[in-house]
Design a protein around this motif. Sequence first.
Motif, mmCIF file in Angstrom:
data_model
loop_
_atom_site.group_PDB
_atom_site.id
_atom_site.type_symbol
_atom_site.label_atom_id
_atom_site.label_comp_id
_atom_site.label_asym_id
_atom_site.label_seq_id
_atom_site.Cartn_x
_atom_site.Cartn_y
_atom_site.Cartn_z
ATOM 1 N N ARG A 160 0.660 -1.277 -0.055
ATOM 2 C CA ARG A 160 -0.025 0.046 -0.035
ATOM 3 C C ARG A 160 0.677 1.368 -0.039
ATOM 4 N N LEU A 161 2.140 1.155 0.330
ATOM 5 C CA LEU A 161 2.950 2.366 0.343
ATOM 6 C C LEU A 161 2.966 2.760 -1.281
ATOM 7 N N PRO A 162 3.189 4.125 -1.450
ATOM 8 C CA PRO A 162 3.554 4.759 -2.759
ATOM 9 C C PRO A 162 4.663 4.041 -3.402
ATOM 10 N N LEU A 171 -0.365 8.511 -7.149
ATOM 11 C CA LEU A 171 -0.118 9.494 -5.954
ATOM 12 C C LEU A 171 -1.297 9.947 -5.329
ATOM 13 N N GLN A 172 -2.026 10.815 -6.405
ATOM 14 C CA GLN A 172 -3.222 11.641 -5.700
ATOM 15 C C GLN A 172 -4.090 10.368 -4.832
ATOM 16 N N SER A 181 -3.642 16.015 0.946
ATOM 17 C CA SER A 181 -4.197 16.890 -0.245
ATOM 18 C C SER A 181 -2.995 16.772 -1.337
ATOM 19 N N LEU A 182 -3.220 17.408 -2.439
ATOM 20 C CA LEU A 182 -2.375 17.597 -3.458
ATOM 21 C C LEU A 182 -0.963 18.366 -2.669
ATOM 22 N N ALA A 271 6.483 13.024 -11.848
ATOM 23 C CA ALA A 271 5.016 12.972 -12.061
ATOM 24 C C ALA A 271 4.472 14.399 -11.483
ATOM 25 N N LEU A 272 5.207 15.096 -10.600
ATOM 26 C CA LEU A 272 4.502 16.160 -10.032
ATOM 27 C C LEU A 272 4.741 17.336 -10.964
#
Length: 321
Positions: A160-162, A171-172, A181-182, A271-272
């Motif tokens: 379950r870890l990113p 990620l979101q 939040s973002l 990705a950010l």
Amino acid sequence: MQGLGPMLALVFVLVISWVLSPFAAALSTNYYDHTCPEVESIITRVVKKAMMNDKTVPAALLRMHFHDCFIRGCDGSVLLNSTAKNKAEKDGRRNISLHAFYVIDHAKKELESQCPGVVSCADILALVARDAVALSGGPSWNVPKGRKDGRISKATETVRLPDPTFNISQLQQSFSERGLSLEDLVALSGGHTLGFAHCSSFQNRIHNFNSTHDVDPSLQPSFAASLRKVCPMHNKVRSAGSGLDSSAITFDNIYYKRILLGKSIFSSDEALSTATTTKALVSKFANSQEEFYTAFVKSMIKMSSISGSGQEIRLNCRVVN
């Protein structure tokens, strides 16, 4: 390594009441004022000593706290050892590179000698994470305390870890499932200003990226070439890899500058920059270290206040009572 100017080195001691989430109402910054008043100075002393012997300690402690909170809430479950009947979180695939558990052990030993049975291992984790940041040149903050230690730790739950290969949607979703939040996502990702990445965690970007490109085209070409040199296709050096940014033992905002330059390490970092909202935050934090520090502190308090199912104060952080 780039130095910090006087303004950028400013340590923020922020009031936290305005960022605590409703589920963290039981936590308090003065929780140990009467039962163990020296708790923070004891822990800081232990972290300082460990850092003198090993420069990787701050990144390890910050990552350990993050990985703890993202599984069962902030309950110290990542600290538990596996048993004959159960494989614990620390031995899960995504946690296998976690280290510096001895720092928690040393802090717990000191605290048990001063105030036995009082300070939870989960609170120690939250405090060492704060010290890891502050002692690396980053901000400080008042840590809300009062967590209890959990009794359940399962390696299977670490999926379950990113993952460093996550895209922005993944990620979101991962962060929103935990009430984050973002802005929390972008701010907390700034923790990647500290630390080292092994080749396996970014191999997907520099070899066989897709059917069209061998290398992720979002990577700056000369930077990609340097990564390929350190991490060849069939790399056999297990310790090989790269610092997460160019000042990997200093807590600063260079991480965000490197994303904008195409020099991020993980796919999840790149990705950010792929969504309008998150890219705007990356730019804001790249342009102002003060803005980053303020957002990071707010998001760290929010994340470290994710409620766990803890029921006890462990006497040994590696085993349940």
